[in-house]
Design a protein around this motif. Structure first.
Motif, mmCIF file in Angstrom:
data_model
loop_
_atom_site.group_PDB
_atom_site.id
_atom_site.type_symbol
_atom_site.label_atom_id
_atom_site.label_comp_id
_atom_site.label_asym_id
_atom_site.label_seq_id
_atom_site.Cartn_x
_atom_site.Cartn_y
_atom_site.Cartn_z
ATOM 1 N N GLU A 161 0.850 -1.190 0.000
ATOM 2 C CA GLU A 161 0.000 0.000 0.000
ATOM 3 C C GLU A 161 0.890 1.246 0.000
ATOM 4 O O GLU A 161 2.028 1.183 0.484
ATOM 5 C CB GLU A 161 -0.835 0.012 1.277
ATOM 6 N N PRO A 162 0.379 2.364 -0.477
ATOM 7 C CA PRO A 162 1.168 3.607 -0.390
ATOM 8 C C PRO A 162 1.409 3.977 1.075
ATOM 9 O O PRO A 162 0.519 3.828 1.906
ATOM 10 C CB PRO A 162 0.265 4.652 -1.058
ATOM 11 N N LYS A 163 2.643 4.403 1.341
ATOM 12 C CA LYS A 163 3.008 4.770 2.710
ATOM 13 C C LYS A 163 3.200 6.284 2.802
ATOM 14 O O LYS A 163 3.391 6.951 1.780
ATOM 15 C CB LYS A 163 4.317 4.073 3.118
ATOM 16 N N ARG A 164 3.230 6.770 4.052
ATOM 17 C CA ARG A 164 3.459 8.205 4.241
ATOM 18 C C ARG A 164 4.820 8.591 3.662
ATOM 19 O O ARG A 164 5.773 7.820 3.748
ATOM 20 C CB ARG A 164 3.423 8.537 5.738
ATOM 21 N N TYR A 165 4.897 9.735 3.064
ATOM 22 C CA TYR A 165 6.095 10.313 2.438
ATOM 23 C C TYR A 165 6.379 9.740 1.037
ATOM 24 O O TYR A 165 7.282 10.225 0.367
ATOM 25 C CB TYR A 165 7.351 10.164 3.307
ATOM 26 N N ASP A 166 5.642 8.714 0.607
ATOM 27 C CA ASP A 166 5.852 8.204 -0.754
ATOM 28 C C ASP A 166 5.427 9.272 -1.763
ATOM 29 O O ASP A 166 4.417 9.956 -1.554
ATOM 30 C CB ASP A 166 4.958 6.974 -1.020
ATOM 31 N N LYS B 51 2.314 13.712 -6.599
ATOM 32 C CA LYS B 51 2.094 14.271 -5.262
ATOM 33 C C LYS B 51 2.749 13.383 -4.208
ATOM 34 O O LYS B 51 3.116 12.248 -4.485
ATOM 35 C CB LYS B 51 0.593 14.353 -4.968
ATOM 36 N N ARG B 52 2.797 13.925 -2.976
ATOM 37 C CA ARG B 52 3.376 13.154 -1.873
ATOM 38 C C ARG B 52 2.265 12.745 -0.900
ATOM 39 O O ARG B 52 1.393 13.556 -0.579
ATOM 40 C CB ARG B 52 4.423 13.995 -1.135
ATOM 41 N N VAL B 53 2.312 11.485 -0.478
ATOM 42 C CA VAL B 53 1.334 10.995 0.499
ATOM 43 C C VAL B 53 1.725 11.535 1.874
ATOM 44 O O VAL B 53 2.857 11.324 2.319
ATOM 45 C CB VAL B 53 1.315 9.445 0.533
ATOM 46 N N VAL B 54 0.786 12.244 2.527
ATOM 47 C CA VAL B 54 1.109 12.787 3.855
ATOM 48 C C VAL B 54 0.238 12.189 4.949
ATOM 49 O O VAL B 54 0.578 12.274 6.135
ATOM 50 C CB VAL B 54 1.015 14.339 3.880
ATOM 51 N N ALA B 55 -0.891 11.598 4.581
ATOM 52 C CA ALA B 55 -1.750 10.984 5.605
ATOM 53 C C ALA B 55 -2.452 9.775 5.020
ATOM 54 O O ALA B 55 -2.715 9.720 3.812
ATOM 55 C CB ALA B 55 -2.763 11.996 6.116
ATOM 56 N N GLN C 161 -11.009 14.266 8.037
ATOM 57 C CA GLN C 161 -10.569 12.880 8.173
ATOM 58 C C GLN C 161 -10.423 12.245 6.791
ATOM 59 O O GLN C 161 -11.276 12.440 5.925
ATOM 60 C CB GLN C 161 -11.564 12.089 9.004
ATOM 61 N N VAL C 162 -9.351 11.496 6.638
ATOM 62 C CA VAL C 162 -9.135 10.817 5.357
ATOM 63 C C VAL C 162 -10.081 9.607 5.294
ATOM 64 O O VAL C 162 -10.086 8.772 6.203
ATOM 65 C CB VAL C 162 -7.664 10.364 5.205
ATOM 66 N N ALA C 163 -10.859 9.548 4.229
ATOM 67 C CA ALA C 163 -11.883 8.500 4.105
ATOM 68 C C ALA C 163 -11.256 7.123 3.885
ATOM 69 O O ALA C 163 -10.075 7.011 3.513
ATOM 70 C CB ALA C 163 -12.811 8.833 2.952
ATOM 71 N N ARG C 164 -12.058 6.103 4.130
ATOM 72 C CA ARG C 164 -11.616 4.721 3.929
ATOM 73 C C ARG C 164 -11.258 4.504 2.453
ATOM 74 O O ARG C 164 -11.955 4.996 1.570
ATOM 75 C CB ARG C 164 -12.798 3.811 4.291
ATOM 76 N N GLY C 165 -10.173 3.813 2.226
ATOM 77 C CA GLY C 165 -9.747 3.531 0.845
ATOM 78 C C GLY C 165 -9.071 4.703 0.166
ATOM 79 O O GLY C 165 -8.867 4.686 -1.046
ATOM 80 N N CYS C 166 -8.710 5.732 0.957
ATOM 81 C CA CYS C 166 -8.083 6.931 0.375
ATOM 82 C C CYS C 166 -6.771 7.264 1.089
ATOM 83 O O CYS C 166 -6.527 6.780 2.196
ATOM 84 C CB CYS C 166 -9.006 8.139 0.506
ATOM 85 N N VAL C 167 -5.980 8.087 0.464
ATOM 86 C CA VAL C 167 -4.800 8.667 1.122
ATOM 87 C C VAL C 167 -4.834 10.172 0.835
ATOM 88 O O VAL C 167 -5.489 10.597 -0.114
ATOM 89 C CB VAL C 167 -3.465 8.081 0.586
ATOM 90 N N TYR C 168 -4.139 10.939 1.665
ATOM 91 C CA TYR C 168 -4.127 12.389 1.469
ATOM 92 C C TYR C 168 -2.822 12.778 0.794
ATOM 93 O O TYR C 168 -1.744 12.427 1.278
ATOM 94 C CB TYR C 168 -4.277 13.103 2.810
ATOM 95 N N VAL C 169 -2.905 13.438 -0.336
ATOM 96 C CA VAL C 169 -1.691 13.781 -1.088
ATOM 97 C C VAL C 169 -1.566 15.300 -1.251
ATOM 98 O O VAL C 169 -2.563 15.989 -1.449
ATOM 99 C CB VAL C 169 -1.663 13.084 -2.479
ATOM 100 N N ILE D 167 -4.137 5.596 -7.603
ATOM 101 C CA ILE D 167 -2.670 5.672 -7.510
ATOM 102 C C ILE D 167 -2.059 4.642 -8.451
ATOM 103 O O ILE D 167 -2.299 3.448 -8.329
ATOM 104 C CB ILE D 167 -2.200 5.515 -6.058
ATOM 105 N N MET D 168 -1.314 5.146 -9.399
ATOM 106 C CA MET D 168 -0.793 4.294 -10.463
ATOM 107 C C MET D 168 0.597 3.764 -10.190
ATOM 108 O O MET D 168 1.040 2.820 -10.805
ATOM 109 C CB MET D 168 -0.745 5.084 -11.780
ATOM 110 N N GLY D 169 1.313 4.394 -9.275
ATOM 111 C CA GLY D 169 2.684 3.983 -8.997
ATOM 112 C C GLY D 169 3.462 5.186 -8.506
ATOM 113 O O GLY D 169 2.876 6.113 -7.941
ATOM 114 N N GLY D 170 4.740 5.165 -8.742
ATOM 115 C CA GLY D 170 5.566 6.290 -8.310
ATOM 116 C C GLY D 170 6.725 6.474 -9.267
ATOM 117 O O GLY D 170 7.007 5.590 -10.086
ATOM 118 N N PRO D 171 7.409 7.621 -9.143
ATOM 119 C CA PRO D 171 8.541 7.860 -10.043
ATOM 120 C C PRO D 171 9.689 6.895 -9.739
ATOM 121 O O PRO D 171 9.857 6.474 -8.598
ATOM 122 C CB PRO D 171 8.937 9.307 -9.743
#
Lengths: 167, 165
Positions: free
Chosen positions: A70-75, A90-94, A131-139, A161-165
């Protein structure tokens, strides 16, 4: 015809044998699938991730990052719109269930200030708690010096979310 | 000789297939054509004269049904609009720009019935305000098109919420 000349001639003007056509087709198909679906090349447009990613930089979006995790914080992640031709960087912060808030430019997650060493252009954003909803991340982008109204950020469904650089 | 005939007949078959595809476009192709016209008529080029603007706005109106439903919360546009509303709104929205382009990417077209098309697409606008500053925005758009006669006309548009602040 001498041997080197013959090799050069064969390289630039190959005989259209069945073997050659199969090899060419396989390479073309593999490249299409790899660079079209797995490792998508992209140019960074805009300043929202500066200074981590500068406007005009080239990179690849590696789809494999989140196949088994799963995407982690700071990714840093790519978020798709209708497809993958234009995506957000974007960066995942929450993460889901967490509370996010901006106070005078500082980012607070679940009431505690988040350490953000990548921020070089701080701002004075203010955003009430959500609040960040279920199944979501904050970017959010790294460039907080720009006005909050012109910076596109918020919670994104994990499905987008498709991936990362790659770098 | 045999090789020559083979190449010639392959060429004829490919040319024939291309002609068929070109002359009888699929519904998807017709819909994509409407989007490319929409982008063309909305665009602002430098030093456009009054006649060009009037022609573009008239042509733009022809792409929409008589009543259009829009849901664009960022620009306070929600509800039903007539064709003339669309023309006058677009005309006013274009005024502060010296350059403006709209591009569409990643079409996903579905046909709930033979006369309706649901299109999800990425829309990207780039422009330059008269003051010189640049503008760049990308959004996911959900369109509903209705087939009227032989033409697909825009009937509904909603901006999808990709990131929710």
């Amino acid at each position: 015809m001498s041997v080197p000349t013959k090799i050069l001639h064969q390289f630039f003007f190959p005989s259209l044998t069945l073997g050659f056509l199969i090899r060419t087709g396989t390479v073309a198909l593999s490249a299409y699938l790899f660079f079209g679906y797995m490792c998508i090349p992209f140019w960074v447009r805009g300043a929202s991730m500066e200074p981590t990613y500068m406007d005009g930089q080239f990179n690849f979006c590696w789809r494999g990052w989140y196949f088994f995790s799963e995407p982690k914080r700071y990714d840093v992640v790519t978020v798709r719109f209708a497809g993958t031709k234009v995506m957000l960087l974007k960066r995942v912060v929450a993460l889901e269930g967490e509370q996010v808030e901006f106070r005078n430019g500082k980012l607070f997650v679940d009431g505690g200030e988040l350490e953000e060493p990548y921020i070089r252009f701080p701002g004075n954003w203010n955003l009430p708690v959500r609040q960040v909803a279920r199944g979501c991340v904050y970017v959010v982008g790294d460039h907080r010096g720009m006005p909050m109204e012109t910076h596109y950020f918020g919670q994104a469904s994990k499905g987008r979310i498709m991936g990362g650089p790659v770098w | 000789m045999v090789k020559g005939r083979l190449i010639l007949s392959s060429f004829i078959v490919i040319a024939g297939l291309s002609a068929v595809v070109h002359l009888y476009p699929s519904e998807e192709k017709k819909i994509k054509k409407q989007f490319s016209l929409l982008a063309k008529w909305i665009s602002v080029e430098q030093n456009e004269n009054v006649f060009t603007i009037a022609y573009k706005m008239k042509s733009l109106g022809d792409l929409f049904t008589d009543k259009v439903n829009l849901k664009i919360p960022d620009y306070n546009l929600s509800g039903g609009y007539s064709r003339s509303d669309i023309i006058s709104y677009t005309g006013r929205a274009r005024l502060p720009f010296s350059q403006f382009t709209l591009q569409f990417y990643d079409f996903q077209i579905a046909f709930p019935d033979s006369e309706t098309a649901r299109v999800t697409v990425t829309g990207r606008i780039t422009g330059k305000w008269l003051q010189g500053e640049g503008l760049e925005e990308t959004r996911e758009l959900e369109w509903i098109l209705k087939k009227v006669g032989k033409e697909w006309l825009f009937r509904e548009m909603e901006v999808a919420e990709v990131l929710k602040k």
